[in-house]
Design a protein around this motif. Sequence first.
Motif, short mmCIF file in Angstrom:
data_model
loop_
_atom_site.label_atom_id
_atom_site.label_comp_id
_atom_site.label_asym_id
_atom_site.label_seq_id
_atom_site.Cartn_x
_atom_site.Cartn_y
_atom_site.Cartn_z
N ILE A 37 -18.22 -29.54 1.40
CA ILE A 37 -19.50 -30.15 1.16
C ILE A 37 -18.48 -32.04 1.94
O ILE A 37 -19.95 -32.30 2.70
CB ILE A 37 -19.60 -31.38 -0.04
CG1 ILE A 37 -19.66 -29.69 -1.29
CG2 ILE A 37 -20.51 -32.19 -0.53
CD1 ILE A 37 -21.15 -29.06 -0.77
N ARG A 41 -21.32 -32.79 5.08
CA ARG A 41 -21.75 -34.24 5.28
C ARG A 41 -21.73 -35.40 6.42
O ARG A 41 -22.12 -35.84 7.48
CB ARG A 41 -21.46 -35.40 3.31
CG ARG A 41 -21.59 -34.53 2.35
CD ARG A 41 -23.65 -34.77 2.11
NE ARG A 41 -23.62 -34.26 0.59
CZ ARG A 41 -24.24 -32.58 0.79
NH1 ARG A 41 -24.01 -31.73 2.07
NH2 ARG A 41 -23.99 -32.18 -0.42
N THR A 44 -23.86 -33.95 9.79
CA THR A 44 -25.05 -34.99 9.38
C THR A 44 -24.45 -35.86 10.13
O THR A 44 -26.18 -36.05 10.71
CB THR A 44 -25.72 -34.61 8.14
OG1 THR A 44 -25.51 -33.79 7.59
CG2 THR A 44 -26.93 -35.26 7.94
N LYS A 128 -30.81 -40.22 1.28
CA LYS A 128 -30.57 -38.29 0.72
C LYS A 128 -29.17 -37.57 0.42
O LYS A 128 -29.19 -36.70 -0.65
CB LYS A 128 -31.06 -37.77 1.73
CG LYS A 128 -33.16 -38.06 2.19
CD LYS A 128 -33.41 -37.03 3.55
CE LYS A 128 -34.90 -37.82 3.51
NZ LYS A 128 -34.92 -37.22 5.08
N LEU A 129 -27.88 -37.77 1.33
CA LEU A 129 -26.78 -37.84 0.74
C LEU A 129 -26.09 -38.16 -0.59
O LEU A 129 -25.82 -37.13 -1.39
CB LEU A 129 -26.09 -38.09 1.77
CG LEU A 129 -25.96 -37.51 3.42
CD1 LEU A 129 -25.09 -37.90 3.81
CD2 LEU A 129 -26.07 -36.12 3.14
N VAL A 131 -28.35 -38.26 -3.14
CA VAL A 131 -29.36 -37.57 -3.61
C VAL A 131 -28.69 -36.39 -4.34
O VAL A 131 -28.56 -36.27 -5.05
CB VAL A 131 -31.06 -37.61 -3.55
CG1 VAL A 131 -31.34 -36.40 -4.79
CG2 VAL A 131 -31.66 -39.06 -3.86
N MET A 132 -28.64 -35.65 -3.00
CA MET A 132 -27.73 -34.77 -3.41
C MET A 132 -26.37 -34.50 -3.21
O MET A 132 -25.94 -33.56 -4.50
CB MET A 132 -27.48 -33.84 -1.94
CG MET A 132 -28.87 -33.46 -0.80
SD MET A 132 -28.57 -33.18 0.97
CE MET A 132 -27.70 -31.97 0.72
N ASP A 133 -25.51 -35.45 -3.47
CA ASP A 133 -24.28 -35.31 -4.71
C ASP A 133 -24.70 -36.28 -5.76
O ASP A 133 -23.46 -36.64 -5.94
CB ASP A 133 -23.12 -36.56 -3.28
CG ASP A 133 -23.00 -35.10 -2.22
OD1 ASP A 133 -23.31 -34.07 -2.12
OD2 ASP A 133 -22.36 -36.16 -1.27
N THR A 134 -25.38 -35.99 -6.41
CA THR A 134 -25.74 -36.39 -7.72
C THR A 134 -24.83 -36.28 -9.05
O THR A 134 -23.56 -36.99 -9.78
CB THR A 134 -26.83 -36.78 -8.40
OG1 THR A 134 -27.90 -37.39 -7.12
CG2 THR A 134 -26.91 -37.32 -9.76
#
Length: 257
Positions: A37, A41, A44, A128-129, A131-134
């Motif tokens: 992960i 990240r 990106t 966005k990152l 939200v993805m890593d909530t």
Amino acid sequence: MVLGTFALVNRRWKPSYVVHSDYETYTQLARVIPREIFESRMRTIKQLVLKEFPHVWIETHLFVLAMALVIAAAVFAIIARALAIALWYPLCILILPAIIAYWTTRRRGLKFIKLSKFHDSLQECLKKLTVMDTNYQIRWTYRRLKDVDTSESLGLRSPLSSHAITLVIEVTQVDNSIQRRSDILPTYDSVQQDIVLDVGPPAMEERLAFPPPVYRRHESLLPPSYRESLQSPSIMPSHAHLQSPSVHASQVINIPT
């Protein structure tokens, strides 16, 4: 709590890039997210910086090229004069530096617009990152360079004075318990117990329920002489004078000429 910081360095001779250390260096971040992960990240963010950040290294190389062409034109002019060659040939070489100067000036004028667009794109990407890593309870943000930042915390090998740091990307840990408390809606009983003050204008029924106001003359505020003159019968007109206009006609005084 801050888990990791990454600096965006704006280099003059090479493209700008995000500096980060190995995965094992960030001990607190390694406890939260796995290596895959983390690498995904950072990949990106690097691609976003490489595509949309207004780099400076292109203008630097073009400036060096323009200076080299100007020097070559001067040397060619000296040689052409010594060999009795037409001197207008070096002027053709100076056309390219003029084009480079115009292009770099226009590019430098659009730098602030591109930088603003890059900030917007970076903010959307970090959201966005986040939200993805909530599930990992972390948040991706960026900020300016602070006085408390050091070269060790940012993963730089040389001092901060030798780098042009544009911004710092920061990963912090989020406490979801506070956010959940704020998301709880009030109960029905608590809403009924709330007191709502009616501060607006009164309704039409309330205004009609009150009697009309009565205006009175406060004679006590008037001076005594003025009150005596109002109460005098010689000054107050009679009702007969006000009601019958014939009285005015009969009291006309003929003045002899």
